[in-house]
Design a protein around this motif. Structure first.
Motif, PDB file in Angstrom:
ATOM      1  N   ILE A 234       5.506  -1.646   7.768  1.00  0.00           N
ATOM      2  CA  ILE A 234       5.301  -0.520   7.833  1.00  0.00           C
ATOM      3  C   ILE A 234       5.935   0.364   7.093  1.00  0.00           C
ATOM      4  O   ILE A 234       5.587   1.766   6.664  1.00  0.00           O
ATOM      5  N   ARG A 237       3.652   0.279   4.126  1.00  0.00           N
ATOM      6  CA  ARG A 237       2.263   1.454   4.436  1.00  0.00           C
ATOM      7  C   ARG A 237       3.778   2.553   4.469  1.00  0.00           C
ATOM      8  O   ARG A 237       2.152   3.581   3.954  1.00  0.00           O
ATOM      9  N   ALA A 238       4.515   2.868   4.910  1.00  0.00           N
ATOM     10  CA  ALA A 238       4.728   4.406   4.815  1.00  0.00           C
ATOM     11  C   ALA A 238       5.277   5.111   2.877  1.00  0.00           C
ATOM     12  O   ALA A 238       4.649   5.978   2.898  1.00  0.00           O
ATOM     13  N   LEU A 248       4.928  12.989   6.523  1.00  0.00           N
ATOM     14  CA  LEU A 248       5.293  12.281   7.164  1.00  0.00           C
ATOM     15  C   LEU A 248       6.659  12.183   7.681  1.00  0.00           C
ATOM     16  O   LEU A 248       7.227  12.587   6.701  1.00  0.00           O
ATOM     17  N   TRP A 289       5.651   7.580  13.718  1.00  0.00           N
ATOM     18  CA  TRP A 289       4.992   7.355  13.634  1.00  0.00           C
ATOM     19  C   TRP A 289       4.060   6.851  14.287  1.00  0.00           C
ATOM     20  O   TRP A 289       2.379   6.827  13.693  1.00  0.00           O
ATOM     21  N   HIS A 292       0.820   8.345  14.869  1.00  0.00           N
ATOM     22  CA  HIS A 292       0.316   9.227  12.955  1.00  0.00           C
ATOM     23  C   HIS A 292      -0.771   8.981  13.088  1.00  0.00           C
ATOM     24  O   HIS A 292      -1.590   8.129  13.682  1.00  0.00           O
ATOM     25  N   ASP A 294      -2.632   8.355  10.501  1.00  0.00           N
ATOM     26  CA  ASP A 294      -2.612   6.613  10.037  1.00  0.00           C
ATOM     27  C   ASP A 294      -3.258   6.021  11.325  1.00  0.00           C
ATOM     28  O   ASP A 294      -1.960   5.314  11.746  1.00  0.00           O
ATOM     29  N   LEU A 297      -0.499   2.944  10.193  1.00  0.00           N
ATOM     30  CA  LEU A 297       0.540   3.295  10.029  1.00  0.00           C
ATOM     31  C   LEU A 297       0.966   3.458  11.923  1.00  0.00           C
ATOM     32  O   LEU A 297       1.939   2.923  12.572  1.00  0.00           O
ATOM     33  N   SER A 298       0.341   3.628  13.008  1.00  0.00           N
ATOM     34  CA  SER A 298       0.736   3.696  14.074  1.00  0.00           C
ATOM     35  C   SER A 298       0.623   2.747  15.108  1.00  0.00           C
ATOM     36  O   SER A 298       1.398   1.901  15.844  1.00  0.00           O
ATOM     37  N   CYS A 301       3.716   0.302  14.472  1.00  0.00           N
ATOM     38  CA  CYS A 301       5.120   1.093  15.037  1.00  0.00           C
ATOM     39  C   CYS A 301       4.877   0.856  16.302  1.00  0.00           C
ATOM     40  O   CYS A 301       5.287   0.669  17.421  1.00  0.00           O
ATOM     41  N   GLU A 341      -6.063  -3.226   4.458  1.00  0.00           N
ATOM     42  CA  GLU A 341      -5.482  -2.935   5.076  1.00  0.00           C
ATOM     43  C   GLU A 341      -5.542  -3.045   6.257  1.00  0.00           C
ATOM     44  O   GLU A 341      -4.512  -3.813   6.725  1.00  0.00           O
ATOM     45  N   ASN A 344      -2.514  -6.402   6.784  1.00  0.00           N
ATOM     46  CA  ASN A 344      -1.312  -5.251   7.111  1.00  0.00           C
ATOM     47  C   ASN A 344      -1.136  -6.427   8.810  1.00  0.00           C
ATOM     48  O   ASN A 344      -0.029  -6.483   9.282  1.00  0.00           O
TER      49      ASN A 344
END
Length: 400
Positions: A234, A237-238, A248, A289, A292, A294, A297-298, A301, A341, A344
């Motif tokens: 996370i 990625r942020a 962000l 997030w 978010h 993205d 990321l979302s 989280c 991606e 992750n």
């Protein structure tokens, strides 16, 4: 200006002198109240919400007991050395970042919490007019009395004696409980080196067995492992999104470490920002997030906040690359994301456990005849020889 803390492990812990009181009251140290001792382990053991503040006070208490025991046995420890030992162990973990080991190296790559602890100690030493000179030497392992360095950092130090007992208590894993008082009562010094008297050999065997158990059952528990790996990803990625100038929402403190891939060196300005960074910054960011735009990321989280984690399998042998590739393809199709991606959510790694290192800072046993030998030579448990070998376990994580 002295204070007494009521600790669930040892009872009342007092502040031995005014310097210790002032260090504990300092904002740098108070920050440890907001740093989890066991990272994301609370997702497995709900009681594991204790902090580095608890641990630091416990270590200081054990060091006080150790100094008393050694002085009773005729070991010379001056008042200045006593203060140095107490300050060194009190501040030994002050450089931990949010969720402790989970985000080790997040601030500056290859900079561990010991390095940052030293920077904090040097800053405090300047603020307190050099009173931490001996403490810093002990912390760095350069003080001319080796046993003092070993009391802070070795295979039988106050750090380990406290965290095993404390983490066992708060997690509820009773098999990890140790008799730290018994071990301390058996400590002695020969030729400037820490030794354990022979009659304490069974207590140290139990200590090493408990350490091995706690690592596999608690610290390296597969659910804690996958949660902490998600947290690391996370943050990475942020940083990637921050580098792309994408918005962000987070605290100014966290934004400082996300910007431009983070600081490239640890300056005084970085230290001041780090002194304000804690678990709360991270959790507040995750809650924001999770909505978010993205998707990577979302989704990560949401997984962490809702405890809907990745699936993890642990094996004794390396994971075939073909299996990793298969999981990557499935994930790419499911989320409609690129292979980079998808990495992750699909990744592999290895964790290692070595309860006792028979090559570095070995535990010395003082026999009744005055001879000093190594633990493995005196132990009658074959299991301890096995504990001195590194055990690797390989894992793969992927969406359920």
């Amino acid at each position: 200006m002295l204070k007494v803390f009521n600790d669930p492990i040892y009872g009342f812990i007092g502040t031995p002198n005014e310097l210790i009181f002032e260090l504990i009251a300092h904002p740098y140290f108070q920050r440890l109240r907001r740093i989890s001792q066991m990272g994301m382990s609370y997702l497995v053991y709900p009681g594991a919400h204790h902090t580095r503040f608890h641990h630091a006070l416990g270590c200081m208490h054990l060091m006080t007991k150790t100094i008393q025991v050694l002085r009773m046995k005729g070991i010379e420890i001056t008042d200045d050395e006593e203060t140095g030992l107490l300050c060194a162990i009190l501040l030994h973990d002050i450089g931990h970042g949010p969720f402790s080991h989970a985000l080790e190296g997040f601030v500056v790559e290859d900079l561990n919490h010991e390095d940052i602890s030293l920077k904090f100690m040097e800053s405090l030493n300047a603020e307190f007019d050099g009173v931490l000179d001996i403490a810093i030497q002990i912390f760095k392992g350069s003080y001319h009395k080796p046993f003092m360095n070993q009391a802070v950092s070795s295979q039988l130090d106050m750090d380990r004696l406290d965290y095993l007992k404390r983490d066992s208590f708060y997690s509820g894993v009773t098999e990890g409980n140790i008799n730290s008082e018994r071990l301390i009562s058996m400590l002695n010094v020969v030729d400037g080196q820490f030794v354990l008297e022979e009659k304490g050999i069974y207590a140290v065997e139990k200590f090493l067995m408990a350490r091995r158990f706690m690592y596999w059952q608690v610290y390296l528990h597969k659910t804690s492992l996958v949660a902490e790996q998600l947290l690391v990803r996370i943050m990475k990625r942020a940083r990637e999104l921050s580098a792309r100038k994408l918005d962000l929402i987070c605290s100014d403190t966290l934004r400082y470490f996300l910007a431009a891939n983070g600081p490239t060196f640890f300056s005084d300005r970085t230290l001041q920002h780090f002194a304000r960074l804690d678990d709360i910054d991270i959790m507040a960011a995750l809650k924001t997030w999770q909505s978010h735009p993205d998707v990577v990321l979302s989704k990560m989280c949401q997984m962490l906040l809702d405890r809907k984690l990745l699936h993890i399998k642990m094996k004794n042998n390396p994971i075939p690359l073909s299996k990793v590739e298969d999981k990557l393809q499935i994930t790419m199709q499911h989320y409609g994301i690129s292979k980079e991606e998808a990495s992750n959510f699909v990744f592999q790694g290895v964790v290692s456990n070595k309860a006792y290192d028979d090559q570095h800072q070995v535990i010395r046993i003082l026999k009744k005849n005055g001879k000093v030998t190594h633990l493995l030579k005196e132990s009658d448990q074959l299991s301890l020889k096995a504990l001195s070998k590194t055990v690797d376990k390989y894992y793969i994580c992927y969406p359920k």
